[in-house]
Design an enzyme around this catalytic site. Sequence first.
Site, PDB file in Angstrom:
ATOM      1  N   CYS A   1       0.839  -1.185   0.000  1.00 55.36           N
ATOM      2  CA  CYS A   1       0.000   0.000   0.000  1.00 55.36           C
ATOM      3  C   CYS A   1       0.880   1.243   0.000  1.00 55.36           C
ATOM      4  O   CYS A   1       2.056   1.195   0.304  1.00 55.36           O
ATOM      5  CB  CYS A   1      -0.899   0.009   1.228  1.00 55.36           C
ATOM      6  SG  CYS A   1      -1.766  -1.537   1.513  1.00 55.36           S
TER       7      CYS A   1
ATOM      8  N   ARG B   1       2.974   0.357  -6.804  1.00 52.29           N
ATOM      9  CA  ARG B   1       3.109  -0.577  -5.688  1.00 52.29           C
ATOM     10  C   ARG B   1       1.979  -1.601  -5.655  1.00 52.29           C
ATOM     11  O   ARG B   1       2.089  -2.625  -4.995  1.00 52.29           O
ATOM     12  CB  ARG B   1       3.148   0.193  -4.361  1.00 52.29           C
ATOM     13  CG  ARG B   1       4.390   1.040  -4.190  1.00 52.29           C
ATOM     14  CD  ARG B   1       4.313   1.918  -2.966  1.00 52.29           C
ATOM     15  NE  ARG B   1       4.317   1.165  -1.735  1.00 52.29           N
ATOM     16  CZ  ARG B   1       5.388   0.955  -0.976  1.00 52.29           C
ATOM     17  NH1 ARG B   1       6.553   1.440  -1.349  1.00 52.29           N
ATOM     18  NH2 ARG B   1       5.317   0.283   0.138  1.00 52.29           N
TER      19      ARG B   1
ATOM     20  N   TRP C   1      -3.985  -2.091  -0.724  1.00 57.59           N
ATOM     21  CA  TRP C   1      -3.954  -3.434  -1.290  1.00 57.59           C
ATOM     22  C   TRP C   1      -4.633  -4.344  -0.271  1.00 57.59           C
ATOM     23  O   TRP C   1      -4.149  -4.519   0.837  1.00 57.59           O
ATOM     24  CB  TRP C   1      -2.511  -3.864  -1.544  1.00 57.59           C
ATOM     25  CG  TRP C   1      -2.336  -5.133  -2.321  1.00 57.59           C
ATOM     26  CD1 TRP C   1      -2.364  -5.293  -3.664  1.00 57.59           C
ATOM     27  CD2 TRP C   1      -2.068  -6.440  -1.777  1.00 57.59           C
ATOM     28  NE1 TRP C   1      -2.132  -6.601  -4.012  1.00 57.59           N
ATOM     29  CE2 TRP C   1      -1.948  -7.324  -2.872  1.00 57.59           C
ATOM     30  CE3 TRP C   1      -1.921  -6.932  -0.479  1.00 57.59           C
ATOM     31  CZ2 TRP C   1      -1.686  -8.680  -2.703  1.00 57.59           C
ATOM     32  CZ3 TRP C   1      -1.654  -8.290  -0.311  1.00 57.59           C
ATOM     33  CH2 TRP C   1      -1.540  -9.151  -1.413  1.00 57.59           C
TER      34      TRP C   1
ATOM     35  N   ASN D   1      -0.275   0.899   6.532  1.00 57.29           N
ATOM     36  CA  ASN D   1       0.306  -0.218   5.789  1.00 57.29           C
ATOM     37  C   ASN D   1       0.707  -1.291   6.792  1.00 57.29           C
ATOM     38  O   ASN D   1       1.216  -0.975   7.869  1.00 57.29           O
ATOM     39  CB  ASN D   1       1.558   0.212   5.027  1.00 57.29           C
ATOM     40  CG  ASN D   1       1.240   1.117   3.861  1.00 57.29           C
ATOM     41  OD1 ASN D   1       0.090   1.331   3.516  1.00 57.29           O
ATOM     42  ND2 ASN D   1       2.286   1.663   3.248  1.00 57.29           N
ATOM     43  N   GLY D   2       0.515  -2.556   6.420  1.00 56.78           N
ATOM     44  CA  GLY D   2       0.875  -3.646   7.316  1.00 56.78           C
ATOM     45  C   GLY D   2      -0.337  -4.448   7.722  1.00 56.78           C
ATOM     46  O   GLY D   2      -1.425  -4.319   7.149  1.00 56.78           O
TER      47      GLY D   2
ATOM     48  N   GLU E   1      11.967 -17.273 -14.919  1.00 54.29           N
ATOM     49  CA  GLU E   1      11.686 -15.836 -14.929  1.00 54.29           C
ATOM     50  C   GLU E   1      10.802 -15.457 -16.118  1.00 54.29           C
ATOM     51  O   GLU E   1       9.882 -14.647 -15.984  1.00 54.29           O
ATOM     52  CB  GLU E   1      12.999 -15.056 -14.942  1.00 54.29           C
ATOM     53  CG  GLU E   1      12.853 -13.563 -15.131  1.00 54.29           C
ATOM     54  CD  GLU E   1      12.074 -12.876 -14.024  1.00 54.29           C
ATOM     55  OE1 GLU E   1      11.713 -11.705 -14.221  1.00 54.29           O
ATOM     56  OE2 GLU E   1      11.812 -13.501 -12.973  1.00 54.29           O
TER      57      GLU E   1
ATOM     58  N   LYS F   1       7.129 -13.661 -15.850  1.00 53.43           N
ATOM     59  CA  LYS F   1       6.758 -12.410 -16.513  1.00 53.43           C
ATOM     60  C   LYS F   1       5.433 -12.564 -17.243  1.00 53.43           C
ATOM     61  O   LYS F   1       4.570 -11.689 -17.189  1.00 53.43           O
ATOM     62  CB  LYS F   1       7.845 -11.985 -17.506  1.00 53.43           C
ATOM     63  CG  LYS F   1       9.057 -11.375 -16.871  1.00 53.43           C
ATOM     64  CD  LYS F   1       8.742 -10.016 -16.251  1.00 53.43           C
ATOM     65  CE  LYS F   1       9.598  -9.751 -15.047  1.00 53.43           C
ATOM     66  NZ  LYS F   1       9.357 -10.568 -13.878  1.00 53.43           N
TER      67      LYS F   1
ATOM     68  N   GLU G   1       2.548 -12.823 -14.741  1.00 50.13           N
ATOM     69  CA  GLU G   1       2.289 -11.587 -14.005  1.00 50.13           C
ATOM     70  C   GLU G   1       1.438 -10.601 -14.784  1.00 50.13           C
ATOM     71  O   GLU G   1       0.518  -9.998 -14.221  1.00 50.13           O
ATOM     72  CB  GLU G   1       3.624 -10.906 -13.651  1.00 50.13           C
ATOM     73  CG  GLU G   1       4.382 -11.544 -12.510  1.00 50.13           C
ATOM     74  CD  GLU G   1       5.680 -10.815 -12.248  1.00 50.13           C
ATOM     75  OE1 GLU G   1       5.981 -10.560 -11.070  1.00 50.13           O
ATOM     76  OE2 GLU G   1       6.406 -10.492 -13.206  1.00 50.13           O
TER      77      GLU G   1
ATOM     78  N   HIS H   1      10.073 -36.263 -17.876  1.00 46.24           N
ATOM     79  CA  HIS H   1       9.760 -36.917 -16.610  1.00 46.24           C
ATOM     80  C   HIS H   1       8.371 -36.533 -16.089  1.00 46.24           C
ATOM     81  O   HIS H   1       8.112 -36.628 -14.889  1.00 46.24           O
ATOM     82  CB  HIS H   1      10.829 -36.580 -15.570  1.00 46.24           C
ATOM     83  CG  HIS H   1      12.184 -37.093 -15.939  1.00 46.24           C
ATOM     84  ND1 HIS H   1      12.481 -38.431 -16.043  1.00 46.24           N
ATOM     85  CD2 HIS H   1      13.328 -36.435 -16.259  1.00 46.24           C
ATOM     86  CE1 HIS H   1      13.734 -38.586 -16.386  1.00 46.24           C
ATOM     87  NE2 HIS H   1      14.280 -37.390 -16.536  1.00 46.24           N
TER      88      HIS H   1
ATOM     89  N   LYS I   1       4.136  -4.074  -6.109  1.00 46.37           N
ATOM     90  CA  LYS I   1       5.555  -3.965  -6.421  1.00 46.37           C
ATOM     91  C   LYS I   1       6.409  -4.296  -5.205  1.00 46.37           C
ATOM     92  O   LYS I   1       7.401  -5.016  -5.303  1.00 46.37           O
ATOM     93  CB  LYS I   1       5.859  -2.542  -6.902  1.00 46.37           C
ATOM     94  CG  LYS I   1       7.305  -2.311  -7.297  1.00 46.37           C
ATOM     95  CD  LYS I   1       7.650  -3.098  -8.540  1.00 46.37           C
ATOM     96  CE  LYS I   1       9.034  -2.773  -9.049  1.00 46.37           C
ATOM     97  NZ  LYS I   1       9.411  -3.631 -10.171  1.00 46.37           N
TER      98      LYS I   1
END
Length: 608
Positions: free
Chosen positions: A2, A27, A74, A100-101, A481, A485, A488, A504, A603
């Site tokens: 946040c 963020r 958030w 925040n938290g 990675e 991407k 996301e 396998h 973020k």
Amino acid sequence: MCGIIGYVGYREAEPIAVEGLRRLEYRGYDSAGIATLTGPQLHLRKRAGRVADLVNYLQERPAPGCVGISHTRWATHGPATDGNAHPHVSSDGQVAVVHNGVIENYAALKRQLQTEGITFQSDTDTEVIAQLIARNLDEDLLEAVSRTLPLLKGTYGLAVISPRCPDLVVGARLGSPLVMGIGEGEHFLASDPAALVGQTEKVVYLQDHQVCALTADNYHIEDQQRIRVEAPVQQIDWDPGEADKALFEHYMLKEIYEQPESLENAMRGRLVEADGSAHFGGLNLDTQQLRRAERIILTACGTSYHAALVGEYLFEELARIPVEVEYASEFRYRNPPIDRNTIVIAITQSGETADTLAALRESKRKGHPTLSICNVVGSTIAREADGGVYLHAGPEIGVASTKAFTSQVAVLTMLALYLGRMRHLSSIQGSRMIQELRSLPDLVRATLGCHDSVKEIARRYYRVNNFLYLGRQFLYPVALEGALKLKEISYIHAEGYAAAEMKHGPIALVDPDTPSMFLMPRGSVFEKVMSNLEEIKARGGPVIAIATEGDEEAASRADDVIYIPDVPEYLQPIITAIPLQLLAYHIAVLRGCDVDKPRNLAKSVTVE
């Protein structure tokens, strides 16, 4: 995660808050709000959705006053609704809080307050804080906040205002970042210095268990015992232009194209021709400690974890040091046996990632030397590690990390060179690596020339629902990675695998509608990867290959090919990451996704 921005001064707070919230949009959030004061009058405006929705509301109902706090949320407790958006106001209207938290004991506190007749208007844990401060408030807001904090279990970054103290903003921090901006006749409070770019260049970082009181003309900081403490004033090292999109449609595309410069900045002043080695000024570990190291633990989350996996190959290949890579979220709760001569390196873009910070602190508690690789100067992890290396990549606004990843890998490569030269690499080998590293920015510029071909490939595959990314050795982490991407920002299900592992089990996923991206530039395992490619082709799966420029064999086997320059294997992770970033970007654009602010993501993940 946040975002917080607070202001007290001679200007109207609303436009400053809105601009700060816009700078914090990267963020990740799902609602936004602001509370301002004009004397004893509190003005509260908040809306679910984007900052733009709040701005539209403010056009109808402005929030006047030169004192204010604002927030992008958030969701952790309760869905994204107008009522759950911050700020939260106590039932008597005398306290407004942004937070925040996570308050872990909020349910018990809420029940207690409800038995006292206090009514709640939201589903959040934050409203408990506002109600508790109001219960403790007489005429001293700072005292009321200080008396409330010991009741809270969890993490918080707080900004608080009250009509009873109309010229004051109070902040508090525990486990969630908070920074003060210092001006002339005005002061600021924010969760991220990015919110203050263009407003002030001077900042003070709060430490855990500290509170601050801001007025237009002054500020001070107190510790848990209410004793005033001094803190250094630091300079924000970001240019306002760095946080703008310039001529690019999205921040992510701009940051992909900034990688030649970000890599130059990561290497600047760190490659020493005379020694055939790298040099770092902030490690704060002497050469004897580094020589005695018998093991390195790399701990990180998300994209930084993939950079750490590349680092494992680099350190073991170049420095001959055993390496373990740990998800920080798991490492913080494990109790693994760790050898005495072990160095723990935390890798993070923001320097505030809660899981990585907790892993770092656990390592320090057990007496292990700790280093950080971090992009944000003055961040918590950068301050708490024994030493470290800054990326100097500049602000990364897009939620999906691009330039931070390649800069992390570049720094890990230089660290591997530095440690390798202490142990077994010859000066000739070191000098050759320095020349190859110096050529890297130009090689990335050349790699960006694949943009048009990647865009065409994106047009062919953007409608698929599944994607496979396959690589071996140094390129296995890059496959992970690349898949991340795509997940996301385009919301396509994607998986990264070591290419030989497909047979396998995962090869059962292959069908004509599931493309496989093979990372196969020329190297020691090229023929092995080609065999893995044939296994996919034999089962009707479309294949895209990232191959060394001019490789006709790869082009003849794959359905589509993306060419990259010929580089040594240890530099291939940086070069191959570029087309994967571009592919994810263009697929997301074609699918109509919000590239810079993908759904559900943040973020800087500052909660567990």
